[in-house]
Design an enzyme around this catalytic site. Structure first.
Site, short mmCIF file in Angstrom:
data_model
loop_
_atom_site.label_atom_id
_atom_site.label_comp_id
_atom_site.label_asym_id
_atom_site.label_seq_id
_atom_site.Cartn_x
_atom_site.Cartn_y
_atom_site.Cartn_z
N ASN A 204 3.40 -41.47 -23.84
CA ASN A 204 4.55 -42.36 -23.99
C ASN A 204 4.01 -43.78 -24.05
O ASN A 204 3.67 -44.36 -23.01
CB ASN A 204 5.54 -42.20 -22.85
CG ASN A 204 6.80 -43.03 -23.05
OD1 ASN A 204 6.85 -43.93 -23.89
ND2 ASN A 204 7.84 -42.73 -22.28
N ASP A 220 10.63 -37.29 -12.76
CA ASP A 220 11.38 -36.22 -13.42
C ASP A 220 10.41 -35.13 -13.88
O ASP A 220 9.52 -35.36 -14.71
CB ASP A 220 12.12 -36.82 -14.61
CG ASP A 220 13.01 -35.80 -15.31
OD1 ASP A 220 12.94 -34.61 -14.99
OD2 ASP A 220 13.79 -36.23 -16.19
N GLU A 241 4.01 -29.09 -12.47
CA GLU A 241 2.95 -30.05 -12.13
C GLU A 241 2.64 -29.98 -10.64
O GLU A 241 1.47 -29.96 -10.24
CB GLU A 241 3.39 -31.46 -12.52
CG GLU A 241 2.41 -32.57 -12.13
CD GLU A 241 1.13 -32.57 -12.95
OE1 GLU A 241 0.09 -33.03 -12.44
OE2 GLU A 241 1.18 -32.10 -14.11
N SER A 259 -24.58 -47.40 -26.71
CA SER A 259 -24.33 -46.61 -27.91
C SER A 259 -24.69 -45.14 -27.74
O SER A 259 -24.13 -44.28 -28.42
CB SER A 259 -25.11 -47.20 -29.10
OG SER A 259 -26.48 -47.38 -28.78
#
Length: 564
Positions: A204, A220, A241, A259
């Site tokens: 999100n 939620d 969860e 790198s």
């Protein structure tokens, strides 16, 4: 003229998305992209004797020359055909460049027959001494071209022949953070420009409290706040969860490094004339937008199952506990040293109060001893290295959740590069010794100390690297932190090399063929296994228990939303 070849080979494919776009909002800012690119193109990253521009010219025109010979085509036809291999818009730009400058290139090839002479004739390369193909007789002479020796008091050294990558990325962001990140949580819905190729994909991008690695708490249950693909409730109204993950010991994986940690890799087909065809440069835009790094295939944060030989600490941790899905961050930066990492480390996204602990790898294998400088004074001293690493650790103490762990990875012994490659043929068509000497001559070598025919110089560089690596154990002995503990491991190239040779392989099979400097994909695959096995033996508690609910998670949530 000096920027023609940088354009043609380096930024050509990226320009197609932006040369006509203006006023695009990025991180809340309105950037005039075309002007930014013009600024980049005009930026002088030239070093002594032609520097990076000389390298680009010689490499590109060598490929054109070889392609011409392989396919029995004229230079003119070869230029036109090569332009057709780029994506449509890029091909048009390439055609414009050829139409503008091609006549001069063709004329000089008719006169001199080799790329070294052509680039000198065009005054892009300016030293009669610096040549890539030393066996080809030189026909061009300009009395105004004088070799510039390395001047310690006034060094004109480029960071490396790939310095253009860093300059290109700075056009958009110098902060090593996702460009598209609307909520500012350092995670993105886009893959490139430091998006989910580097950090777990956001679920999100308009909720700063929703990102991989956070603890969902009492939010939620129908919403996947931590992006691990686990959400909803069972038939007893229990949160999946909470049931599957709350006491599972879930832990993210982060690497901060250079790198090698980011897995820098130039596709070999880009610079192998016999392999160039209409498919060679497909996907080039995404590659450039990921800084020619492959963090999604690195030994630390790799996840890309579409490629062969991908294994990583993240995948191993995810396999043990599927609640770890997408919880990875790769902060690797091309050219990063212990000094620059003091700033880079601050791009970590972790909240001590609301997020899960992490297993963090601090991987700085060479840039503290490597540069294009032809002296030892540019190397980081032991005292400086210790101060830099302690600075990094003090910052980590303020950002890592309690229960985290830090793995120090020592510097490499880069003598293996010369020892295994010097007399082999580089994909461009000359020996690696010639490539190394050429880059040193134009003072853009990524590592003068190791990519050097002088054994004394190579030994000194490795000795300094070993001294710096010893600092880590001194810090472990002398310092403790409340939020994480520490362990040191040698950079495992020697270990995987021994394993590889025992299986019938050769050392050079483990090194990137184009730059002749970085561990390749096979090496990354093997290093992941070594790191995991070392931790399994030495610190099994750091890895967490195998989640007893993994089978149920897979049954209910499948691939948990994948990665893209």
């Amino acid at each position: 003229m000096k920027s023609v070849f940088v354009l043609l080979f380096i930024v050509l494919s990226v320009l197609i998305n932006f040369t006509t776009a203006v006023n695009i909002p990025i991180n809340g800012k309105s950037l005039e992209i075309k002007n930014k690119f013009e600024e980049f193109i005009s930026k002088d990253i030239k070093s002594a004797n032609g520097g990076s521009h000389c390298a680009a010219c010689t490499i590109v025109l060598s490929l054109v020359d070889q392609y011409s010979g392989i396919h029995n085509k004229s230079i003119e036809d070869s230029l036109d055909e090569l332009c057709s291999f780029f994506p449509d818009e890029a091909g048009s730009l390439c055609t414009w460049l050829v139409n503008t400058y091609g006549e001069q290139i063709i004329s000089y090839f008719d006169q001199y027959q080799n790329a070294d002479d052509v680039c000198h004739a065009m005054n892009i390369c300016t030293s009669p001494t610096c040549r890539l193909f030393t066996s080809a007789p030189s026909k061009f002479y300009n009395p105004d071209h004088v070799h510039q020796e390395y001047n310690k008091e006034d060094p004109k050294v480029g960071g490396s022949p790939w310095a253009w990558i860093q300059e290109l990325i700075k056009v958009f962001s110098s902060e090593h953070l996702p460009i598209q990140d609307f909520d500012g949580d350092h995670h993105s819905l886009e893959a490139t420009f430091r998006g989910y190729n580097w950090r777990g994909k956001d679920c999100n991008d308009f909720d700063k409290s929703s990102y991989p690695g956070t603890i969902e708490g009492t939010s939620d249950a129908s919403v996947d706040k931590n992006c691990n693909g686990i959400f909803g409730v069972n038939n007893q109204s229990q949160s999946y969860e909470e049931l599957f993950c709350s006491n599972s010991g879930a832990m993210g994986v982060i690497v901060s490094g250079d790198s090698a940690g980011a897995h820098f890799s130039i596709p070999p087909q880009w610079m192998t004339a016999r392999d160039i065809n209409s498919t060679t440069y497909k996907g080039m835009i995404d590659i450039l937008e990921t800084e020619v790094d492959w963090p999604m295939r690195s030994c630390y944060t790799g996840w890309d199952s579409t490629a062969p030989n991908v294994d990583s600490m993240y995948l191993r941790m995810r396999e043990r506990n599927l609640c770890n899905h997408r919880d990875y961050q790769n902060l690797g930066v091309n050219g990063a040293s212990s000094s620059s990492t003091k700033t880079i480390i601050q791009t970590i996204n972790r909240n001590q109060n609301t997020d899960k602990p992490v297993l963090l790898f601090l991987e700085l294998i060479g840039n503290d001893v490597c540069s294009g400088h032809h002296d030892y004074d540019s190397m980081t001293t032991v005292e400086e290295f210790g101060e830099n690493i302690l600075n990094i650790l003090n910052y980590l103490e303020t950002t890592l959740p309690k229960g985290s762990h830090v793995v120090f990875v020592g510097l490499a012994d880069g003598r293996v590069l010369w020892d295994s490659l010097w007399n082999r043929t580089h994909p461009i068509g000359c020996t690696y010794e010639e490539v190394y000497d050429f880059l040193n001559c134009i003072q853009v070598s990524p590592c003068w100390g190791w990519m050097n025919p002088n054994e004394t110089v190579r030994d000194y560089t490795s000795n300094r690297a070993a001294q710096l690596s010893l600092v880590y154990n001194q810090l472990i002995k002398n310092y403790t932190f409340n939020n994480f503990d520490m362990i040191y491991y040698d950079f495992p190239f020697a270990t995987i090399n021994q394993m590889w040779i025992a299986q019938g392989g050769q050392t050079y099979d483990l090194i990137e063929p184009i730059d002749g400097f970085h561990p390749n994909q096979i090496a990354n695959y093997l290093m992941a296994g070594v790191f995991f096995n070392q931790l399994t033996q030495d610190k099994p508690e750091w890895l967490g228990e195998i989640n007893q609910y993994n089978t149920q998670i897979q049954s209910i949530f499948g691939n948990q939303g994948g990665y893209v």
